[in-house]
Design a protein around this motif. Structure first.
Motif, PDB file in Angstrom:
ATOM      1  N   MET A 148      52.611  -2.684  19.627  1.00 22.13           N
ATOM      2  CA  MET A 148      51.931  -3.444  20.677  1.00 22.13           C
ATOM      3  C   MET A 148      51.483  -4.776  20.098  1.00 22.13           C
ATOM      4  SD  MET A 148      48.607  -2.450  23.029  1.00 22.13           S
ATOM      5  CE  MET A 148      47.674  -1.792  21.638  1.00 22.13           C
ATOM      6  N   GLN A 151      49.142 -10.598  21.849  1.00 25.43           N
ATOM      7  CA  GLN A 151      49.664 -11.800  22.509  1.00 25.43           C
ATOM      8  C   GLN A 151      51.177 -11.704  22.467  1.00 25.43           C
ATOM      9  OE1 GLN A 151      48.225 -15.454  20.784  1.00 25.43           O
ATOM     10  NE2 GLN A 151      46.069 -14.931  21.052  1.00 25.43           N
ATOM     11  N   ASN A 152      51.836 -12.297  23.459  1.00 20.56           N
ATOM     12  CA  ASN A 152      53.294 -12.257  23.481  1.00 20.56           C
ATOM     13  C   ASN A 152      53.843 -12.988  22.249  1.00 20.56           C
ATOM     14  OD1 ASN A 152      56.099 -12.891  24.058  1.00 20.56           O
ATOM     15  ND2 ASN A 152      55.676 -12.272  26.150  1.00 20.56           N
ATOM     16  N   GLU A 159      48.865 -12.121  26.933  1.00 16.66           N
ATOM     17  CA  GLU A 159      49.164 -10.836  27.553  1.00 16.66           C
ATOM     18  C   GLU A 159      49.505  -9.829  26.463  1.00 16.66           C
ATOM     19  OE1 GLU A 159      52.480 -11.871  30.031  1.00 16.66           O
ATOM     20  OE2 GLU A 159      53.937 -11.793  28.380  1.00 16.66           O
ATOM     21  N   ARG A 160      49.380  -8.538  26.805  1.00 14.24           N
ATOM     22  CA  ARG A 160      49.761  -7.472  25.885  1.00 14.24           C
ATOM     23  C   ARG A 160      51.241  -7.150  26.087  1.00 14.24           C
ATOM     24  NH1 ARG A 160      44.921  -8.664  23.859  1.00 14.24           N
ATOM     25  NH2 ARG A 160      43.165  -7.507  24.734  1.00 14.24           N
ATOM     26  N   MET A 161      51.977  -6.969  25.004  1.00  9.60           N
ATOM     27  CA  MET A 161      53.371  -6.560  25.091  1.00  9.60           C
ATOM     28  C   MET A 161      53.547  -5.282  24.287  1.00  9.60           C
ATOM     29  SD  MET A 161      56.780  -8.874  24.553  1.00  9.60           S
ATOM     30  CE  MET A 161      57.158  -8.511  22.853  1.00  9.60           C
ATOM     31  N   GLU A 163      56.152  -1.951  23.194  1.00  4.71           N
ATOM     32  CA  GLU A 163      57.470  -1.342  23.108  1.00  4.71           C
ATOM     33  C   GLU A 163      57.286   0.083  22.599  1.00  4.71           C
ATOM     34  OE1 GLU A 163      59.895  -4.006  20.774  1.00  4.71           O
ATOM     35  OE2 GLU A 163      60.345  -5.202  22.567  1.00  4.71           O
ATOM     36  N   HIS A 181      59.758  -1.197  27.667  1.00  4.28           N
ATOM     37  CA  HIS A 181      59.059  -2.477  27.506  1.00  4.28           C
ATOM     38  C   HIS A 181      58.005  -2.602  28.598  1.00  4.28           C
ATOM     39  CE1 HIS A 181      58.691  -6.780  26.491  1.00  4.28           C
ATOM     40  NE2 HIS A 181      58.602  -6.978  27.790  1.00  4.28           N
ATOM     41  N   ARG A 183      54.443  -5.023  29.875  1.00  5.21           N
ATOM     42  CA  ARG A 183      53.538  -6.166  29.714  1.00  5.21           C
ATOM     43  C   ARG A 183      52.289  -5.908  30.544  1.00  5.21           C
ATOM     44  NH1 ARG A 183      54.568 -10.945  31.704  1.00  5.21           N
ATOM     45  NH2 ARG A 183      56.120 -10.206  33.224  1.00  5.21           N
ATOM     46  N   ASP A 185      48.245  -7.588  31.501  1.00  4.97           N
ATOM     47  CA  ASP A 185      47.322  -8.703  31.323  1.00  4.97           C
ATOM     48  C   ASP A 185      46.075  -8.214  30.584  1.00  4.97           C
ATOM     49  OD1 ASP A 185      45.541  -7.514  33.154  1.00  4.97           O
ATOM     50  OD2 ASP A 185      46.108  -8.833  34.808  1.00  4.97           O
ATOM     51  N   GLU A 192      54.622  -5.524  33.986  1.00 10.16           N
ATOM     52  CA  GLU A 192      56.044  -5.182  33.899  1.00 10.16           C
ATOM     53  C   GLU A 192      56.205  -3.812  33.279  1.00 10.16           C
ATOM     54  OE1 GLU A 192      60.161  -6.653  31.634  1.00 10.16           O
ATOM     55  OE2 GLU A 192      58.344  -7.863  31.498  1.00 10.16           O
ATOM     56  N   ARG A 193      57.123  -3.011  33.856  1.00 11.71           N
ATOM     57  CA  ARG A 193      57.570  -1.753  33.257  1.00 11.71           C
ATOM     58  C   ARG A 193      59.094  -1.772  33.272  1.00 11.71           C
ATOM     59  NH1 ARG A 193      53.335   0.328  36.691  1.00 11.71           N
ATOM     60  NH2 ARG A 193      51.806   1.639  35.582  1.00 11.71           N
TER      61      ARG A 193
END
Length: 272
Positions: A148, A151-152, A159-161, A163, A181, A183, A185, A192-193
């Motif tokens: 995780m 930040q991107n 945002e959190r990213m 995998e 994947h 994302r 906020d 996103e999923r």
């Protein structure tokens, strides 16, 4: 011969290495870590040299952790701003018990002192012999694990990213799967999923070591994290930034329904 300490007492990276000290900071802050100990470079070298007193001291210190164990290098200058020793310094997962830890330490010490590792050190301007600290922790058997970013890492977006994949997180880190994947906020709202293609999972073997195991067909493209787990990861991201500062790269795992932090370091930007 300095040092075998609980992770929470690892404070000096010149003795225990940055990985151990970072985990020590997490332990003192109450972040959810698997139990473990930090070994100084001097005691790892003593074990690698076959010193019986050091071997007995390490065995006594790691015995309360039970088994299986994860044994990871924590060299003093490992993964600094100008160098990354991924692929040079060894990590050994699923060391069955404390009796096998000494041989694992010898393998790690030799990996850091191999011709390829020394050549790499010289290439990045490091001309001293490595001091190889080690972290020994109880090995989790996770249902799902991954990485995780708080930040991107591609564009620096706030945002959190995340995998994620089934089994041990090494499947994600080593690029063996296309991970799921996500994302989020900063409030934890899912932006996103995207399902991945997770055909294999890394699992532990009863006799030690790991194996790549085929994932059941119905799980290959099924999302491996639900909404509650994403909320927990969002809270972990907040806590890690409170403890370490912004822009963190976090390794994590869910085992027996509980979220654990495995490692937290500064993000390395794409292309840097």
């Amino acid at each position: 011969m300095r040092g075998v300490v609980p992770l929470g007492k690892a404070r000096d990276d010149s003795i225990f290495g940055s990985k151990a000290v970072g985990l020590g900071q997490a332990a003192r802050a109450g972040l959810p870590l698997p139990p473990g100990v930090a070994l100084s470079g001097s005691i790892v070298e003593a074990v690698a040299s076959g010193e019986e007193r050091a071997i007995k001291k390490v065995a006594k210190s790691v015995r309360p952790l039970g088994g299986p164990l994860a044994v990871r290098s924590s060299a003093v200058d490992e993964d600094g701003a100008q160098a990354s020793f991924a692929g040079q310094h060894l990590t050994l997962l699923n060391v069955p018990s404390c009796e096998e830890v000494s041989s694992a330490l010898r393998e790690i010490w030799w990996s850091a002192n191999s011709d390829s590792a020394i050549t790499y050190r010289q290439r990045v301007g490091l001309f001293t012999r490595p001091s190889v600290g080690v972290v020994v922790q109880a090995l989790l058997d996770p249902e799902v694990a991954g990485v995780m970013f708080t930040q991107n890492p591609m564009n620096g977006a706030d945002e959190r990213m995340i995998e994620a994949s089934w089994g041990l997180g090494e499947a994600v880190v080593a690029g063996l799967v296309i991970p799921d994947h996500f994302r989020l906020d900063r409030s934890g709202q899912v932006l996103e999923r995207t399902p991945g293609l997770k055909k294999v999972a890394i699992r532990t073997l009863p006799e030690g070591g790991t194996v790549e195991e085929a994932v059941a067909p119905e799980l290959v493209e099924r999302l491996c994290l639900d909404g509650d787990q994403l909320e927990e990861l969002s809270r972990l991201a907040d806590r890690c930034e409170q403890v370490y500062g912004p822009a963190r790269d976090i390794e994590w795992a869910f085992a027996e329904g509980q979220l654990y932090l495995l490692q937290c370091r500064a993000i390395t930007r794409a292309g840097s």
